[in-house]
Motif scaffolding. Structure first.
Motif, short mmCIF file in Angstrom:
data_model
loop_
_atom_site.label_atom_id
_atom_site.label_comp_id
_atom_site.label_asym_id
_atom_site.label_seq_id
_atom_site.Cartn_x
_atom_site.Cartn_y
_atom_site.Cartn_z
N GLY A 436 1.36 -3.75 1.59
CA GLY A 436 2.74 -3.36 1.82
C GLY A 436 3.50 -3.00 0.57
O GLY A 436 4.67 -2.61 0.64
N GLN A 437 2.86 -3.12 -0.62
CA GLN A 437 3.54 -2.83 -1.87
C GLN A 437 3.52 -1.33 -2.16
O GLN A 437 2.48 -0.70 -2.12
CB GLN A 437 2.86 -3.58 -3.02
CG GLN A 437 3.45 -3.27 -4.40
CD GLN A 437 2.65 -3.92 -5.52
OE1 GLN A 437 1.83 -4.79 -5.28
NE2 GLN A 437 2.88 -3.48 -6.75
N ALA A 438 4.69 -0.76 -2.44
CA ALA A 438 4.76 0.63 -2.87
C ALA A 438 4.44 0.71 -4.36
O ALA A 438 4.84 -0.16 -5.14
CB ALA A 438 6.15 1.20 -2.60
N PHE A 439 3.69 1.73 -4.76
CA PHE A 439 3.34 1.88 -6.17
C PHE A 439 3.44 3.35 -6.56
O PHE A 439 3.16 4.24 -5.76
CB PHE A 439 1.93 1.34 -6.44
CG PHE A 439 0.84 2.02 -5.66
CD1 PHE A 439 0.11 3.07 -6.23
CD2 PHE A 439 0.53 1.63 -4.38
CE1 PHE A 439 -0.90 3.69 -5.52
CE2 PHE A 439 -0.47 2.25 -3.65
CZ PHE A 439 -1.20 3.29 -4.23
N SER A 511 5.45 8.01 -4.56
CA SER A 511 5.26 6.58 -4.37
C SER A 511 4.48 6.39 -3.08
O SER A 511 4.81 7.00 -2.06
CB SER A 511 6.61 5.86 -4.29
OG SER A 511 6.43 4.48 -4.05
N LEU A 512 3.43 5.56 -3.14
CA LEU A 512 2.58 5.35 -1.97
C LEU A 512 2.61 3.90 -1.53
O LEU A 512 2.71 2.99 -2.35
CB LEU A 512 1.12 5.72 -2.29
CG LEU A 512 0.74 7.19 -2.47
CD1 LEU A 512 -0.74 7.29 -2.79
CD2 LEU A 512 1.09 8.00 -1.23
N THR A 513 2.49 3.70 -0.25
CA THR A 513 2.18 2.40 0.33
C THR A 513 0.92 2.60 1.16
O THR A 513 0.92 3.39 2.12
CB THR A 513 3.32 1.87 1.22
OG1 THR A 513 4.52 1.80 0.44
CG2 THR A 513 2.98 0.50 1.77
N MET A 514 -0.15 1.94 0.79
CA MET A 514 -1.45 2.27 1.37
C MET A 514 -1.45 2.17 2.89
O MET A 514 -1.99 3.04 3.58
CB MET A 514 -2.54 1.36 0.79
CG MET A 514 -2.84 1.55 -0.69
SD MET A 514 -3.19 3.26 -1.22
CE MET A 514 -4.56 3.71 -0.18
N GLN A 515 -0.81 1.13 3.44
CA GLN A 515 -0.85 0.95 4.90
C GLN A 515 -0.15 2.07 5.67
O GLN A 515 -0.37 2.22 6.87
CB GLN A 515 -0.22 -0.40 5.30
CG GLN A 515 -1.15 -1.58 5.14
CD GLN A 515 -1.09 -2.11 3.71
OE1 GLN A 515 -0.46 -1.52 2.85
NE2 GLN A 515 -1.74 -3.23 3.47
N ASP A 516 0.69 2.86 4.99
CA ASP A 516 1.41 3.93 5.67
C ASP A 516 0.58 5.20 5.81
O ASP A 516 1.03 6.18 6.43
CB ASP A 516 2.69 4.27 4.90
CG ASP A 516 3.71 3.14 4.97
OD1 ASP A 516 3.54 2.25 5.82
OD2 ASP A 516 4.66 3.15 4.16
#
Length: 587
Positions: A436-439, A511-516
């Motif tokens: 859930g972390q955006a990076f 910016s990405l959030t993997m689960q999205d």
């Protein structure tokens, strides 16, 4: 090269001494080196630094050189380094050192507990080989330092799947128990040899599989147990492990390219078999025969001291494989993920080319899940670098949240790449991106990299790239690409001797959030052909359905490969549970 083993060991020490003399800084009383970027443990990336480990190796090499005049300098260096050890047994970093004199333990991010094992090994060799030459004060200090390092290793009690550290720490604790007459340490260390053997037997091979650098470290440590330790039970277990180490290396060594081939778990270079210490060990072990009678010139390096201090001899059958690799396919179960999913490596050995892949594995700067080498017809024995690898890069470093799955038949591989969360960034364990972390990310790309293909003919037909040289055809394709709502692009780049097939997953910095991201997968094939027969390669049939990718491919020789892998972001444990592969219907 016409050395006896004794003459060769003397030459190795001479080369190590030359490297140490050149790097020694009299003002600091330690080895000096230019800082290099290292994403873990240290933040000293620029300027000159003074490493503790290399300094101890130099002190040992001075003692090995044999001149009485060298002993005082060796003792000064040993005292200087021993003064930097954490000797407070209530401290969490008890028994270890920082990497560099300029960076105390409390400034490291985090400290590296392996330094008890690495520096402890050198202290053990100092005592085993030179204790009588040391003054009383230095002898006492070195013995104390070895004891602190050994007790730190016991306290940490690393998992035996951490192959190179498990082996090195076992030697250090055995050495400390014997040299310090510490029965408790000896009892622990003897049991630890048994634990290491049991781990290898249960897994099938080595968790740090096909690692030229760590194979060398492990072999030196286990061979040292056989040579220096007096405990019969430990020595018997060590002899068994030495045999397994030789079998493991010989199965993947490719004599015609002079490379360690196949998928790799822990490497720091694309040509790990060309490191001087490994070549020195193999030359000794094969009796300086065949290609090992004409090694490339060994570069002076302190690391050459290690091979000089241990006796190694490859079993006859292993030596013959190292000198003349048979063609064919080698499959080996390296280990298990979470005790359930087998990690299987497949390596095809051709006459002048070799290609390997692993069934499941993460990307990381130390991983090579798909790796191959070849030589051209006019290349000399230790010829130029020619290799192919597939890797997933974030902001120009390998991205360890990306995971790989494959099935291989002969010299053809059907593969798929997806992502996990939580997962690593630049480092697989220390740089975590939480669920859930955006990076932030500037670029995210899959790269099929072909090096050493200067003068090659390049052709593109749809998603398929064919690179043709006099020696080989290398055929790669990315036949299915899913990355959520993003619109990936594919291009071919050429620079000097490098040809790159690049899949750019992002349009630009974001910016990405993997689960999205769903669905998410990259699936394709790779083939390596040598000789006159360079067949056409058919496209695979690929379906993305209900969160998985299902791929079916008929190879050039008619073999049917099937692969099921995640087409969604999974967890580290969940990804391999989904992967299913078969060859002609056989799992």
């Amino acid at each position: 090269m016409h050395f006896s083993t004794e003459e060769f060991d003397t030459e190795l020490i001479r080369l190590a001494r030359a490297a140490g003399d050149q790097a020694y800084d009299p003002a600091a009383g330690l080895i000096a080196q230019e800082a290099k970027y290292n994403p873990i443990h240290t933040r000293i990336w620029t300027g000159v630094r003074h490493p503790h480990r290399e300094s101890v190796v130099y002190a040992l090499v001075l003692l090995e050189s044999g001149a009485a005049a060298d002993v005082p300098l060796a003792e000064e260096i040993l005292l200087r380094v021993l003064a930097e050890q954490d000797v407070d047994d209530a401290s969490p970093t008890y028994g270890i050192w920082s990497y560099f004199h300029e960076e105390p333990l409390e400034q490291m991010v985090p400290p590296d507990w392996n330094w008890a094992d690495f520096i402890g090994r050198e202290l053990a060799f100092v005592l085993f080989r030179h204790e009588a030459r040391l003054s009383d004060a230095i002898r006492t200090a070195v013995r104390a330092g070895l004891g602190h390092a050994a007790r730190s290793i016991v306290r940490r009690n690393v998992a035996m799947s951490y192959t190179n550290i498990a082996a090195k720490g076992t030697f250090v604790t055995l050495a400390a128990g014997q040299l310090l007459k510490d029965a408790e340490l000896t009892e622990y260390a003897v049991r630890r040899v048994g634990r290491l053997r049991e781990q290898i037997e249960a897994a099938g091979s080595f968790a740090e599989y096909n690692s030229a650098g760590y194979w060398t470290i492990t072999m030196e440590a286990i061979a040292a147990i056989v040579q220096y330790v007096d405990e019969p039970e430990a020595v018997a277990g060590a002899r068994w492990i030495v045999e397994r180490l030789w079998d493991h290396l010989a199965g993947r060594w490719h004599s015609r390219t002079g490379q360690l081939s196949g998928p790799m778990a822990r490497v720091y270079t694309d040509e790990p078999a060309r490191t001087p210490d490994l070549l020195a060990l193999l030359a000794k072990a094969t009796g300086f025969r065949g290609s090992f009678a004409d090694l490339p010139e060994l570069t002076p390096t302190l690391g050459l001291a290690g091979p000089a201090l241990v006796d190694v001899e490859a079993p006859a059958a292993v030596a013959e494989r190292l000198l003349d690799t048979p063609t064919g396919v080698v499959r080996e179960r390296f280990s298990y993920l979470d005790g359930e999913v087998p990690v299987v490596g497949t390596t095809w050995h051709g006459t002048d080319a070799t290609l390997g892949s692993v069934s499941v594995g993460e990307y990381w700067l130390q991983r090579r899940p798909l790796m191959g080498y070849w030589r051209e017809p006019d290349d000399p024995t230790w010829g130029p670098s020619r290799f192919v690898k597939l890797h997933l890069m974030k902001d120009d470093h390998d991205f360890s949240s990306a995971v790989f799955a494959s099935v291989q038949s002969g010299s053809q591989v059907l593969w798929s790449v997806s992502f996990v969360s939580p997962g690593g960034d630049e480092h697989i364990g220390l740089h975590q991106i939480e669920a859930g972390q955006a990076f932030p990310v500037s670029s995210l790309r899959l790269v099929l990299e072909i090096a050493g293909a200067d003068g090659a003919t390049v052709s593109e037909v749809g998603p398929q790239l064919r690179v043709s040289t006099p020696g080989v055809d290398l055929v790669g394709s990315v036949d299915s690409i899913s990355f959520g709502d993003h619109r990936p692009t594919v291009r071919v780049e050429r620079a000097d001797d490098r040809i790159l097939l690049v899949v750019e997953l992002l349009e630009g910095p974001t910016s990405l959030t993997m689960q999205d991201i769903a669905p998410v997968e990259l699936t394709g094939t790779f083939s390596l052909f040598e000789g006159a027969d360079r067949p056409d390669v058919a496209a695979p049939s690929i379906t993305v359905y209900d969160g998985d990718v299902q791929a079916h491919w008929v190879t050039a020789d008619g073999t049917q490969l099937r692969l099921v892998a995640p087409a969604r972001v999974t967890t580290k444990t969940g990804h391999p549970q989904v992967v299913r592969t078969s060859i002609d219907g056989r799992a």
